[in-house]
Design an enzyme around this catalytic site. Structure first.
Site, PDB file in Angstrom:
ATOM      1  N   ASN A  93      20.025  11.053 -18.009  1.00 40.13           N
ATOM      2  CA  ASN A  93      21.862  10.334 -19.001  1.00 40.13           C
ATOM      3  C   ASN A  93      21.667   9.163 -18.930  1.00 40.13           C
ATOM      4  O   ASN A  93      21.360   8.109 -18.573  1.00 40.13           O
ATOM      5  CB  ASN A  93      22.379  11.919 -18.258  1.00 40.13           C
ATOM      6  CG  ASN A  93      22.787  10.878 -17.097  1.00 40.13           C
ATOM      7  OD1 ASN A  93      23.675  10.381 -17.175  1.00 40.13           O
ATOM      8  ND2 ASN A  93      22.880  12.322 -16.123  1.00 40.13           N
ATOM      9  N   PHE A 139      35.487  14.011 -11.930  1.00 39.55           N
ATOM     10  CA  PHE A 139      35.092  13.868 -13.510  1.00 39.55           C
ATOM     11  C   PHE A 139      35.001  14.669 -14.277  1.00 39.55           C
ATOM     12  O   PHE A 139      34.580  15.488 -13.837  1.00 39.55           O
ATOM     13  CB  PHE A 139      34.514  11.615 -13.991  1.00 39.55           C
ATOM     14  CG  PHE A 139      35.507  11.151 -13.413  1.00 39.55           C
ATOM     15  CD1 PHE A 139      34.795  10.315 -12.570  1.00 39.55           C
ATOM     16  CD2 PHE A 139      34.924   9.823 -14.091  1.00 39.55           C
ATOM     17  CE1 PHE A 139      36.134   9.154 -12.135  1.00 39.55           C
ATOM     18  CE2 PHE A 139      35.779   8.888 -14.382  1.00 39.55           C
ATOM     19  CZ  PHE A 139      35.916   8.444 -13.809  1.00 39.55           C
ATOM     20  N   LYS A 155      37.891  22.811 -14.510  1.00 43.55           N
ATOM     21  CA  LYS A 155      36.801  22.376 -13.834  1.00 43.55           C
ATOM     22  C   LYS A 155      37.535  21.634 -12.373  1.00 43.55           C
ATOM     23  O   LYS A 155      37.226  22.123 -11.571  1.00 43.55           O
ATOM     24  CB  LYS A 155      36.583  21.027 -14.335  1.00 43.55           C
ATOM     25  CG  LYS A 155      35.149  21.172 -14.968  1.00 43.55           C
ATOM     26  CD  LYS A 155      34.175  19.729 -15.347  1.00 43.55           C
ATOM     27  CE  LYS A 155      32.868  20.422 -16.775  1.00 43.55           C
ATOM     28  NZ  LYS A 155      32.907  19.381 -17.412  1.00 43.55           N
TER      29      LYS A 155
HETATM   30  O1  PMT Z   1      28.554   5.330 -15.568  1.00 46.42           O
HETATM   31  P1  PMT Z   1      29.195   5.017 -17.169  1.00 46.42           P
HETATM   32  O2  PMT Z   1      27.903   4.628 -18.406  1.00 46.42           O
HETATM   33  O3  PMT Z   1      30.480   3.901 -16.927  1.00 46.42           O
HETATM   34  O4  PMT Z   1      30.222   6.291 -18.487  1.00 46.42           O
HETATM   35  C1  PMT Z   1      31.142   6.951 -16.917  1.00 46.42           C
HETATM   36  C2  PMT Z   1      30.850   8.616 -17.037  1.00 46.42           C
HETATM   37  C3  PMT Z   1      31.191   8.841 -18.575  1.00 46.42           C
HETATM   38  C4  PMT Z   1      29.587   9.053 -16.692  1.00 46.42           C
HETATM   39  C5  PMT Z   1      31.651   8.819 -15.615  1.00 46.42           C
HETATM   40  O5  PMT Z   1      32.897   8.739 -16.567  1.00 46.42           O
HETATM   41  C6  PMT Z   1      31.965  10.364 -16.026  1.00 46.42           C
HETATM   42  O6  PMT Z   1      32.304  11.131 -16.960  1.00 46.42           O
HETATM   43  N1  PMT Z   1      31.759  11.104 -14.883  1.00 46.42           N
HETATM   44  C7  PMT Z   1      31.078  12.262 -14.773  1.00 46.42           C
HETATM   45  C8  PMT Z   1      29.861  12.420 -15.474  1.00 46.42           C
HETATM   46  C9  PMT Z   1      29.927  14.573 -15.477  1.00 46.42           C
HETATM   47  O7  PMT Z   1      28.952  14.484 -14.649  1.00 46.42           O
HETATM   48  O8  PMT Z   1      30.810  15.152 -15.842  1.00 46.42           O
HETATM   49  P2  PMT Z   1      30.458  16.555 -15.683  1.00 46.42           P
HETATM   50  O9  PMT Z   1      31.969  17.731 -16.258  1.00 46.42           O
HETATM   51  O10 PMT Z   1      29.606  17.203 -16.178  1.00 46.42           O
HETATM   52  O11 PMT Z   1      30.802  16.482 -14.589  1.00 46.42           O
HETATM   53  C10 PMT Z   1      32.001  17.173 -13.202  1.00 46.42           C
HETATM   54  C11 PMT Z   1      32.445  16.583 -11.901  1.00 46.42           C
HETATM   55  O12 PMT Z   1      30.896  17.746 -11.413  1.00 46.42           O
HETATM   56  C12 PMT Z   1      32.060  15.287 -12.005  1.00 46.42           C
HETATM   57  O13 PMT Z   1      32.341  14.860 -11.554  1.00 46.42           O
HETATM   58  C13 PMT Z   1      30.479  15.210 -11.939  1.00 46.42           C
HETATM   59  O14 PMT Z   1      30.317  14.179 -10.858  1.00 46.42           O
HETATM   60  C14 PMT Z   1      30.593  16.641 -10.649  1.00 46.42           C
HETATM   61  N2  PMT Z   1      28.799  17.019 -10.612  1.00 46.42           N
HETATM   62  C15 PMT Z   1      27.820  17.529 -12.155  1.00 46.42           C
HETATM   63  C16 PMT Z   1      27.338  18.274 -11.864  1.00 46.42           C
HETATM   64  C17 PMT Z   1      26.381  18.976 -10.232  1.00 46.42           C
HETATM   65  N3  PMT Z   1      25.314  19.105  -9.946  1.00 46.42           N
HETATM   66  N4  PMT Z   1      27.400  17.954  -9.528  1.00 46.42           N
HETATM   67  C18 PMT Z   1      28.059  17.352  -9.356  1.00 46.42           C
HETATM   68  O15 PMT Z   1      29.041  16.371  -8.382  1.00 46.42           O
END
Ligand code: PMT
Length: 412
Positions: free
Chosen positions: A211, A327, A341
Site C-alpha cells: 500500500n 490508527f 475499531k
Molecule cells: O505512513 P504514512 O505515509 O505517513 O501514512 C500514515 C498512515 C495513513 C498509514 C497512518 O496515519 C494510518 O492511518 N495508519 C493505519 C493504517 C491502517 O492499516 O488502518 P486500518 O484502519 O486498516 O487498521 C486499523 C488499525 O489496525 C491500525 O492501527 C493498523 O496498524 C492495525 N492493523 C490492521 C490490520 C492488521 N492486519 N493488523 C493490524 O494491526
C-alpha cells in the site's frame, strides 16, 4: 516545521577544525527553524571560514576577538551568556575540549562558556588517534562530570585522509540533539513500541501486494517519543525514509507475519504501543518461489488470498496495563468507524485519518486527525506536520496515563 528552537537565542561557538565549513549549514538550518543565532569564533576558526560568511548566514555580527565589546553596560562575553538559551561548540577540537575541561579561559569563547549557566553542547570532530588518545578521553569524562552535553563523533572518511571515528555528526543529528536539550523528558521511564510503514505480501519473487504508506507518521511518533525521553522501538515495514536517530531501537520487517513476530518480541516489555503501520489484511495463500510466467492463452489470473493476523486486535486481547493506540484509515464516517475499531480491538486511543483527503495521510508530510479515547471523547486536530501531530498524540497518551494513575490513587 515542529521545533523547540523557534525564538531561541542560540550561540554557535566555532573552533579551528576542518569541519568548521559544515557549521555554516548548521547556522542556516537553525535560522530556518526560527532560532536567533549568534556566532562566536576562535582565532584559529577564522583560518577555516571567514567571519563574514557566518555574519551573512546568521544576520548577526560575529565575535572573534577577546576585546570585541558589545554596546551596552555589560562586558561582551557576559552579555552573550545572559541572552543565550543554549550554546553549541561545533566543531569542538581537542584543544577546546582540553581548555574547558581544565578551566582555562583565555579568549572570548572560553570565557563565555565559563560565564554561562545555560546548557552547553560539545560536538567534537578530530583525527581518530587524537579522539582516542587517553588525555582527550579523560577531558571528555571531566566535561561529562561537569554537566556539559556531548555528542559522539561519527565514523567514516576523515579530512586527513584516514578512516575512523572523528567525523562531525550529521547536521540533522546535531539539530535533533539541540531539540532534545530543550524538550521536557515527560515520557522517561516509558517503553514505547511504534509500528510504521506498509507491509509487503509477496506473490512471487518480483511481484507483491502493498500500500501507499511511506512510514512518515510512525517515524514521527518514534522520533518525538524518544525526544520526550521514552525508550523507543520502531518496527518498520519497507520505506524510503532515512533510518531514525541512533538511540531508537530500529527493527525492519517486510510482511505482516514478520511485523507480528517483531511486535510480540517487544510487547512484554512495552508500556505503550502505537500502531501507525498500514498492515495488509490479506496475503497470498501460495507465494510462488519462481516468477509466475505470463500465459498468453488466458486473460484472467486468479490470486487466492488468505487473512493476515490482526496484530492490533490480538494485542487488545492481551494488553494488560499497557496503553494501546491504534490508527484508523477511513474514507467516510470517520468518528463512528474509528470508535467501532477502538471498541472491537480494546484500545485506549484511536487516531482516525481521512485517507481520501488530498494533502494528508498516505505519503504526505502533513496529517489531520481525530483522536478518540475509550470514553468516547473526541478531539479534532487540524492539518499540521506529522511531527506536530505525533506530539499531540503523545500528549493524549500522557493524559491517559495520568488519569489512570489518578483513578488508582483515588481507589487507595
Ligand atoms: O505512513 P504514512 O505515509 O505517513 O501514512 C500514515 C498512515 C495513513 C498509514 C497512518 O496515519 C494510518 O492511518 N495508519 C493505519 C493504517 C491502517 O492499516 O488502518 P486500518 O484502519 O486498516 O487498521 C486499523 C488499525 O489496525 C491500525 O492501527 C493498523 O496498524 C492495525 N492493523 C490492521 C490490520 C492488521 N492486519 N493488523 C493490524 O494491526
Amino acid at each position: 516545521m515542529f521545533t523547540n528552537l523557534r525564538n531561541k537565542e542560540i550561540i554557535i561557538a566555532v573552533t579551528g577544525g576542518i569541519a568548521a565549513y559544515k557549521t555554516c549549514e548548521l547556522v542556516r538550518e537553525l535560522t530556518k527553524r526560527g532560532a536567533s543565532v549568534h556566532v562566536v569564533m576562535t582565532k584559529n576558526a577564522t583560518q577555516f571560514v571567514s567571519p563574514l560568511t557566518f555574519q551573512t548566514l546568521s544576520g548577526h555580527p560575529v565575535i572573534h576577538e577577546m576585546f570585541q565589546l558589545f554596546t551596552g553596560p555589560k562586558i561582551g562575553h557576559i552579555a552573550l551568556s545572559d541572552i543565550a538559551d543554549q550554546m553549541v561548540i561545533v566543531p569542538a577540537t581537542a584543544n577546546i575540549i582540553g581548555k574547558i575541561a581544565n578551566g582555562i579561559a583565555d579568549d572570548f569563547l572560553t570565557t563565555m562558556v565559563m560565564a554561562t549557566t545555560v546548557p552547553v553542547l560539545f560536538v567534537p570532530s578530530m583525527n581518530t588517534k587524537m579522539w582516542e588518545s587517553k588525555i582527550v578521553q579523560m577531558n571528555i569524562q571531566r566535561l561529562k562530570e561537569a554537566g556539559y552535553e556531548l555528542m559522539e563523533p561519527g565514523v567514516g572518511d576523515l579530512a586527513c585522509g584516514t578512516k575512523g571515528k572523528g567525523r562531525l555528526p550529521p547536521i540533522p543529528d546535531i539539530i535533533e540533539k539541540m531539540e532534545d536539550i530543550f524538550t521536557e523528558k515527560d515520557l522517561s521511564g516509558e517503553r514505547v513500541v511504534v509500528t510504521a510503514g506498509p507491509t509487503i505480501e509477496y506473490i512471487d519473487p518480483v511481484r507483491c501486494i502493498t500500500n501507499r504508506s511511506s512510514g512518515k507518521m510512525g517515524y514521527a511518533i518514534a522520533k518525538i517519543a524518544r525526544r520526550r525521553g521514552a525508550e523507543t522501538t520502531l518496527i518498520s515495514g519497507e520505506t524510503y525514509l532515512p533510518p531514525p536517530r541512533s538511540d531508537i531501537n530500529f527493527v525492519k520487517v517486510r510482511t505482516a507475519i514478520e511485523m507480528k513476530e517483531a511486535v510480540m518480541r517487544f510487547f512484554e516489555d512495552a508500556t505503550i504501543i502505537i500502531k501507525a503501520a498500514a498492515v495488509a489484511d490479506f496475503r497470498c495463500k501460495k507465494e510462488s518461489i519462481k516468477k509466475i510466467k505470463k500465459n498468453d492463452e488466458e486473460d484472467l489470473y486468479v490470486l487466492e488470498l488468505e487473512k493476515n493476523p490482526d496484530i492490533l486486535g490480538d494485542l487488545g486481547k492481551i494488553k494488560g496495563n499497557r496503553i494501546l493506540v491504534g490508527f484508523a484509515a477511513e474514507t467516510e464516517n470517520l468518528v463512528e468507524n474509528a470508535y467501532e475499531k477502538l471498541k472491537k480491538k480494546n484500545l485506549d486511543i484511536i487516531v482516525a485519518n481521512n485517507v481520501a483527503k488530498e494533502g494528508i495521510g498516505f505519503g504526505s508530510d502533513m496529517n489531520e486527525v481525530t483522536i478518540i479515547d475509550a470514553q468516547g471523547r473526541v478531539k479534532h486536530v487540524p492539518k499540521m506536520s506529522k511531527e506536530e501531530i505525533a506530539n499531540i498524540i503523545l500528549d493524549s497518551v500522557k493524559r491517559t496515563i495520568k488519569k489512570r494513575k489518578k483513578r488508582e490513587d483515588d481507589w487507595l
